[in-house]
Design a protein around this motif. Structure first.
Motif, PDB file in Angstrom:
ATOM      1  N   ALA A   1      -3.911   0.149   6.230  1.00  0.00           N
ATOM      2  CA  ALA A   1      -4.763   0.905   7.157  1.00  0.00           C
ATOM      3  C   ALA A   1      -6.234   0.816   6.802  1.00  0.00           C
ATOM      4  O   ALA A   1      -7.076   1.342   7.530  1.00  0.00           O
ATOM      5  CB  ALA A   1      -4.317   2.362   7.199  1.00  0.00           C
ATOM      6  N   LEU A   2      -6.588   0.152   5.720  1.00  0.00           N
ATOM      7  CA  LEU A   2      -8.001  -0.041   5.394  1.00  0.00           C
ATOM      8  C   LEU A   2      -8.663  -1.056   6.312  1.00  0.00           C
ATOM      9  O   LEU A   2      -9.888  -1.153   6.338  1.00  0.00           O
ATOM     10  CB  LEU A   2      -8.148  -0.485   3.929  1.00  0.00           C
ATOM     11  CG  LEU A   2      -7.828   0.589   2.888  1.00  0.00           C
ATOM     12  CD1 LEU A   2      -7.842  -0.016   1.499  1.00  0.00           C
ATOM     13  CD2 LEU A   2      -8.804   1.733   2.988  1.00  0.00           C
ATOM     14  N   VAL A   3      -7.867  -1.794   7.056  1.00  0.00           N
ATOM     15  CA  VAL A   3      -8.407  -2.726   8.046  1.00  0.00           C
ATOM     16  C   VAL A   3      -9.136  -1.892   9.103  1.00  0.00           C
ATOM     17  O   VAL A   3      -8.628  -0.861   9.555  1.00  0.00           O
ATOM     18  CB  VAL A   3      -7.250  -3.541   8.694  1.00  0.00           C
ATOM     19  CG1 VAL A   3      -7.764  -4.419   9.811  1.00  0.00           C
ATOM     20  CG2 VAL A   3      -6.520  -4.340   7.645  1.00  0.00           C
TER      21      VAL A   3
ATOM     22  N   LEU B   1      -7.375  -0.257  12.061  1.00  0.00           N
ATOM     23  CA  LEU B   1      -6.336   0.746  11.790  1.00  0.00           C
ATOM     24  C   LEU B   1      -6.871   1.996  11.103  1.00  0.00           C
ATOM     25  O   LEU B   1      -6.099   2.832  10.646  1.00  0.00           O
ATOM     26  CB  LEU B   1      -5.240   0.123  10.923  1.00  0.00           C
ATOM     27  CG  LEU B   1      -4.491  -1.056  11.539  1.00  0.00           C
ATOM     28  CD1 LEU B   1      -3.542  -1.664  10.528  1.00  0.00           C
ATOM     29  CD2 LEU B   1      -3.731  -0.604  12.774  1.00  0.00           C
ATOM     30  N   ARG B   2      -8.168   2.140  11.023  1.00  0.00           N
ATOM     31  CA  ARG B   2      -8.753   3.302  10.343  1.00  0.00           C
ATOM     32  C   ARG B   2      -8.363   4.626  11.004  1.00  0.00           C
ATOM     33  O   ARG B   2      -8.404   5.669  10.377  1.00  0.00           O
ATOM     34  CB  ARG B   2     -10.277   3.194  10.322  1.00  0.00           C
ATOM     35  CG  ARG B   2     -10.807   2.124   9.424  1.00  0.00           C
ATOM     36  CD  ARG B   2     -11.056   2.682   8.044  1.00  0.00           C
ATOM     37  NE  ARG B   2     -11.320   1.637   7.078  1.00  0.00           N
ATOM     38  CZ  ARG B   2     -12.464   1.462   6.480  1.00  0.00           C
ATOM     39  NH1 ARG B   2     -13.471   2.262   6.752  1.00  0.00           N
ATOM     40  NH2 ARG B   2     -12.611   0.494   5.612  1.00  0.00           N
TER      41      ARG B   2
ATOM     42  N   LEU C   1      -3.187   9.725   8.408  1.00  0.00           N
ATOM     43  CA  LEU C   1      -1.756  10.002   8.530  1.00  0.00           C
ATOM     44  C   LEU C   1      -0.977   9.414   7.353  1.00  0.00           C
ATOM     45  O   LEU C   1      -0.152  10.098   6.734  1.00  0.00           O
ATOM     46  CB  LEU C   1      -1.231   9.434   9.847  1.00  0.00           C
ATOM     47  CG  LEU C   1       0.259   9.592  10.117  1.00  0.00           C
ATOM     48  CD1 LEU C   1       0.591  11.058  10.315  1.00  0.00           C
ATOM     49  CD2 LEU C   1       0.655   8.781  11.329  1.00  0.00           C
ATOM     50  N   PHE C   2      -1.277   8.174   7.015  1.00  0.00           N
ATOM     51  CA  PHE C   2      -0.594   7.535   5.889  1.00  0.00           C
ATOM     52  C   PHE C   2      -0.998   8.164   4.560  1.00  0.00           C
ATOM     53  O   PHE C   2      -0.193   8.290   3.642  1.00  0.00           O
ATOM     54  CB  PHE C   2      -0.865   6.038   5.876  1.00  0.00           C
ATOM     55  CG  PHE C   2      -0.343   5.322   7.092  1.00  0.00           C
ATOM     56  CD1 PHE C   2       0.867   5.671   7.661  1.00  0.00           C
ATOM     57  CD2 PHE C   2      -1.071   4.296   7.672  1.00  0.00           C
ATOM     58  CE1 PHE C   2       1.347   5.011   8.788  1.00  0.00           C
ATOM     59  CE2 PHE C   2      -0.597   3.629   8.792  1.00  0.00           C
ATOM     60  CZ  PHE C   2       0.616   3.994   9.350  1.00  0.00           C
TER      61      PHE C   2
ATOM     62  N   PHE D   1       1.533   9.900   1.816  1.00  0.00           N
ATOM     63  CA  PHE D   1       1.541   9.536   0.402  1.00  0.00           C
ATOM     64  C   PHE D   1       1.326  10.755  -0.477  1.00  0.00           C
ATOM     65  O   PHE D   1       2.051  10.979  -1.454  1.00  0.00           O
ATOM     66  CB  PHE D   1       0.467   8.478   0.130  1.00  0.00           C
ATOM     67  CG  PHE D   1       0.336   8.123  -1.316  1.00  0.00           C
ATOM     68  CD1 PHE D   1       1.321   7.384  -1.948  1.00  0.00           C
ATOM     69  CD2 PHE D   1      -0.757   8.529  -2.046  1.00  0.00           C
ATOM     70  CE1 PHE D   1       1.214   7.056  -3.289  1.00  0.00           C
ATOM     71  CE2 PHE D   1      -0.884   8.212  -3.379  1.00  0.00           C
ATOM     72  CZ  PHE D   1       0.106   7.470  -4.005  1.00  0.00           C
ATOM     73  N   LEU D   2       0.341  11.559  -0.139  1.00  0.00           N
ATOM     74  CA  LEU D   2       0.056  12.751  -0.946  1.00  0.00           C
ATOM     75  C   LEU D   2       1.212  13.744  -0.918  1.00  0.00           C
ATOM     76  O   LEU D   2       1.561  14.334  -1.949  1.00  0.00           O
ATOM     77  CB  LEU D   2      -1.233  13.416  -0.465  1.00  0.00           C
ATOM     78  CG  LEU D   2      -2.522  12.640  -0.719  1.00  0.00           C
ATOM     79  CD1 LEU D   2      -3.697  13.348  -0.073  1.00  0.00           C
ATOM     80  CD2 LEU D   2      -2.751  12.464  -2.201  1.00  0.00           C
ATOM     81  N   LEU D   3       1.823  13.935   0.230  1.00  0.00           N
ATOM     82  CA  LEU D   3       2.951  14.855   0.337  1.00  0.00           C
ATOM     83  C   LEU D   3       4.135  14.378  -0.499  1.00  0.00           C
ATOM     84  O   LEU D   3       4.744  15.160  -1.227  1.00  0.00           O
ATOM     85  CB  LEU D   3       3.360  15.024   1.802  1.00  0.00           C
ATOM     86  CG  LEU D   3       4.548  15.943   2.052  1.00  0.00           C
ATOM     87  CD1 LEU D   3       4.195  17.375   1.674  1.00  0.00           C
ATOM     88  CD2 LEU D   3       4.971  15.865   3.505  1.00  0.00           C
ATOM     89  N   SER D   4       4.459  13.094  -0.409  1.00  0.00           N
ATOM     90  CA  SER D   4       5.620  12.586  -1.145  1.00  0.00           C
ATOM     91  C   SER D   4       5.395  12.632  -2.653  1.00  0.00           C
ATOM     92  O   SER D   4       6.303  12.998  -3.412  1.00  0.00           O
ATOM     93  CB  SER D   4       5.965  11.165  -0.697  1.00  0.00           C
ATOM     94  OG  SER D   4       4.897  10.280  -0.963  1.00  0.00           O
TER      95      SER D   4
END
Length: 87
Positions: free
Chosen positions: A51-53, A56-57, A62-63, A67-70
């Motif tokens: 998503a750094l593209v 896709l910013r 959301l991603f 990641f932080l939640l998991s």
């Protein structure tokens, strides 16, 4: 089996590589949950980098939240398991 030959179907785990092996008898569901969280964290981290593209910013946040939640759930679960084991 310590330092011996491995039986058929067994594989030797590198020390420090998989932190879900501390789960002993009676904690198998927790080990499964930790494994699922580990996979979710890996997938969301890969999606986060993708998503750094610039196009896709819009979905980066959301991603990042996934990641932080998991990872937070993983650490919380391990902390609770260690607390229960120590008691």
């Amino acid at each position: 089996m310590a330092r011996g030959r491995l039986r058929r179907g067994e594989r030797e785990e590198a020390p420090g590589r998989n932190l879900t092996v501390f789960v002993g008898a009676g904690w198998e569901p927790v080990g499964g949950f930790l494994s699922v969280l580990r996979v979710i964290a890996l997938v969301s981290r890969v999606l986060l980098v993708i998503a750094l593209v610039p196009r896709l910013r819009k979905v980066f946040g959301l991603f990042e939240r996934g990641f932080l939640l998991s990872t937070n759930l993983w650490f919380l679960t391990v902390g609770i398991c260690l607390l229960v084991e120590a008691a």
